[in-house]
Scaffold this active site. Structure first.
Site, short mmCIF file in Angstrom:
data_model
loop_
_atom_site.label_atom_id
_atom_site.label_comp_id
_atom_site.label_asym_id
_atom_site.label_seq_id
_atom_site.Cartn_x
_atom_site.Cartn_y
_atom_site.Cartn_z
N PRO A 11 31.47 3.86 -26.80
CA PRO A 11 30.17 3.64 -26.47
C PRO A 11 29.89 2.41 -27.22
O PRO A 11 30.36 1.82 -28.25
CB PRO A 11 29.69 4.48 -28.02
CG PRO A 11 30.99 4.94 -28.81
CD PRO A 11 32.04 4.28 -28.01
N GLU A 12 29.14 1.53 -26.42
CA GLU A 12 28.42 0.37 -26.95
C GLU A 12 26.90 0.81 -26.92
O GLU A 12 26.65 1.79 -26.96
CB GLU A 12 28.63 -0.86 -26.03
CG GLU A 12 30.12 -1.10 -26.07
CD GLU A 12 30.47 -2.88 -25.32
OE1 GLU A 12 29.57 -3.39 -25.30
OE2 GLU A 12 31.58 -2.59 -24.90
N LYS A 31 24.35 0.41 -32.55
CA LYS A 31 25.27 1.68 -32.08
C LYS A 31 24.88 2.88 -33.12
O LYS A 31 25.61 3.81 -32.90
CB LYS A 31 27.03 1.00 -32.26
CG LYS A 31 27.02 0.08 -31.23
CD LYS A 31 28.48 -0.58 -31.71
CE LYS A 31 28.60 -1.74 -30.78
NZ LYS A 31 29.89 -2.57 -31.15
N ARG A 82 21.18 -4.14 -42.88
CA ARG A 82 22.43 -4.83 -42.50
C ARG A 82 22.52 -5.03 -40.96
O ARG A 82 23.70 -5.83 -40.74
CB ARG A 82 23.81 -4.13 -42.83
CG ARG A 82 23.94 -3.52 -44.23
CD ARG A 82 25.49 -3.34 -44.38
NE ARG A 82 26.10 -2.23 -43.54
CZ ARG A 82 25.95 -0.88 -43.82
NH1 ARG A 82 25.47 -0.53 -45.02
NH2 ARG A 82 26.67 -0.17 -43.02
N ASN A 98 32.96 -4.91 -27.26
CA ASN A 98 33.79 -5.56 -26.69
C ASN A 98 33.67 -6.00 -25.06
O ASN A 98 34.28 -6.88 -24.61
CB ASN A 98 35.21 -4.99 -27.05
CG ASN A 98 36.23 -6.09 -26.78
OD1 ASN A 98 36.04 -7.14 -27.19
ND2 ASN A 98 37.56 -5.47 -26.76
N ARG A 141 39.98 -7.76 -31.83
CA ARG A 141 39.85 -6.98 -30.45
C ARG A 141 40.51 -7.90 -29.34
O ARG A 141 40.21 -9.23 -29.42
CB ARG A 141 38.53 -6.46 -30.27
CG ARG A 141 38.00 -6.04 -31.53
CD ARG A 141 36.78 -5.08 -31.08
NE ARG A 141 37.18 -3.83 -30.28
CZ ARG A 141 37.90 -2.82 -30.54
NH1 ARG A 141 38.36 -2.85 -31.82
NH2 ARG A 141 38.02 -1.97 -29.56
#
Length: 260
Positions: free
Chosen positions: A2-3, A51, A119, A160, A246
């Site tokens: 999931p993005e 997310k 955040r 990513n 990554r």
DNA sequence: CACCATGTTTAAAT
DNA sequence: GATTTAAACATGGT
């Protein structure tokens, strides 16, 4: 899997199937103790920020983060036998939604939720998102732009695949210091991120290459550079290396390093 | 069986 | 203080 597009789409789909209904809420593996508190309550609202997924029930708000492996599966009631590492099962008259593998599934208090939201950076999918703080932070850091795109404190929702695709589409080298990004490039980046994420929500997967009429793109046709070996533009080699912990993919011919 | 993957958090090291 | 690195956690597909 999931993005940000996945989470926003989930918020929509869960809402469509379950909103306003009195749900059976259970945690078959007992990994989510507060499930019993929600038994029989109604789902009032769902929402996604970056997310993070929020399920607002009458009695509490549930915060879910899918992490790398988390997955929601939908089936028609009565649904399949619960098996595997099932964390949460939401059942309405018509549908069953099963959650497995999330890094987080918890009842969250209002103040904790606010802390969490504070955040997070700007979510390109939020209508009212304000990219200005992101731009300000980008100007101040020498960190590679490829690392910054993954930083959820700056952009909420990119992952990513999107970072590799966005940088390729803009012809920007992933190692370029973020502060070297021109304002007009930042604007283009923000706009592209919005468009790609929105398309992802619609298509339920990440597709960055042009659509072909009358046919669904195959998985390997959907992306420009991510996980590819050769560049679609110059046919040169796509380099893969590690950036921001990554794997990043880029064509260093079409995304050249340049001077500040 | 081994390996890989669209993620985040924390703490320790630089 | 800023940044990077390592470790931990969670599952399914190939």
């Amino acid at each position: 899997m999931p993005e940000g597009h996945t989470i926003h789409r989930l918020a929509q789909d869960l809402s469509r199937d379950l909103l306003g209904q009195s749900l059976s809420v259970s945690s078959p593996q007992g990994r989510f103790e507060d499930a019993s508190r929600l038994q029989g309550t109604r789902l009032i609202k769902t929402g996604a920020v970056g997310k993070h997924l929020f399920l607002h029930f009458e009695t509490a708000v549930v915060h879910i983060h899918l992490g790398l492996f988390g997955r929601f599966r939908r089936s028609k009631a009565p649904g399949p036998e619960a098996r595997g590492a099932l964390r949460l099962r939401l059942v309405s008259d018509a549908y069953v939604w099963d959650l497995s593998g999330p890094t987080c599934c918890e009842v969250i208090a209002e103040d904790a939720r606010n802390e969490l939201l504070a955040r997070l950076g700007a979510d390109p999918l939020a209508d009212a998102a304000n990219p200005k703080p992101a731009w300000e932070r980008i100007q101040k850091t020498a960190r590679p732009i490829g690392a910054v795109l993954l930083d959820q404190r700056i952009f909420a929702g990119l992952g990513n695949v999107y970072r590799a695709e966005i940088l390729f589409m803009l012809g920007i080298h992933p190692e370029m210091p973020a502060k070297n990004l021109a304002k007009r490039e930042f604007n283009a980046l923000w706009k592209l991120a919005r468009e790609l994420l929105a398309r992802g929500v619609k298509e339920k997967r990440i597709v960055t290459r042009p659509a072909v009429k009358g046919r669904r793109l195959r998985r390997e046709e959907a992306l420009h550079v991510y996980a590819r070996r050769t560049c679609e533009k110059c046919e040169g080699t796509v380099r893969r290396w590690t950036l921001g912990a990554r794997a990043i993919y880029a064509c260093e011919t079409c995304q050249p390093q340049r001077q500040a």
